[in-house]
Design a protein around this motif. Sequence first.
Motif, short mmCIF file in Angstrom:
data_model
loop_
_atom_site.label_atom_id
_atom_site.label_comp_id
_atom_site.label_asym_id
_atom_site.label_seq_id
_atom_site.Cartn_x
_atom_site.Cartn_y
_atom_site.Cartn_z
N TRP A 1 0.83 -1.20 0.00
CA TRP A 1 0.00 0.00 0.00
C TRP A 1 0.87 1.26 0.00
CZ3 TRP A 1 -0.75 4.13 3.32
CH2 TRP A 1 -1.86 4.92 3.02
N GLU A 2 1.94 1.24 0.78
CA GLU A 2 2.85 2.40 0.81
C GLU A 2 3.50 2.60 -0.54
OE1 GLU A 2 5.64 1.82 3.92
OE2 GLU A 2 4.18 2.15 5.51
N ARG B 1 2.29 1.83 -3.45
CA ARG B 1 1.31 2.33 -4.41
C ARG B 1 0.96 3.78 -4.18
NH1 ARG B 1 -1.88 -2.75 -3.71
NH2 ARG B 1 -2.72 -1.59 -1.97
N SER B 2 0.96 4.23 -2.92
CA SER B 2 0.45 5.56 -2.61
C SER B 2 1.52 6.65 -2.62
CB SER B 2 -0.25 5.54 -1.26
OG SER B 2 0.65 5.19 -0.26
N ARG B 3 2.80 6.29 -2.70
CA ARG B 3 3.81 7.34 -2.70
C ARG B 3 3.98 7.91 -4.10
NH1 ARG B 3 8.77 5.91 -4.74
NH2 ARG B 3 9.09 3.68 -5.00
N HIS C 1 2.83 11.75 -12.72
CA HIS C 1 2.19 10.73 -11.90
C HIS C 1 1.97 9.46 -12.71
CE1 HIS C 1 1.64 13.43 -8.57
NE2 HIS C 1 1.28 14.35 -9.42
#
Length: 51
Positions: free
Chosen positions: A28-29, A31-33, A45
Amino acid sequence: MTELYALLVLALGVGVGLTVIVIEERRWEARSRVPLRMTYGEVHHRHAAHR
């Protein structure tokens, strides 16, 4: 002996559960950074329209 096996199975289950939680947290980390790739001075992005 049965209680010992039950405790062993419980400990293995807890270990597997914690491993899954840690792996999912890291995924999750990741993917979200915001990616650090730079192109022409701008951060693009992951889902940019030009890709």
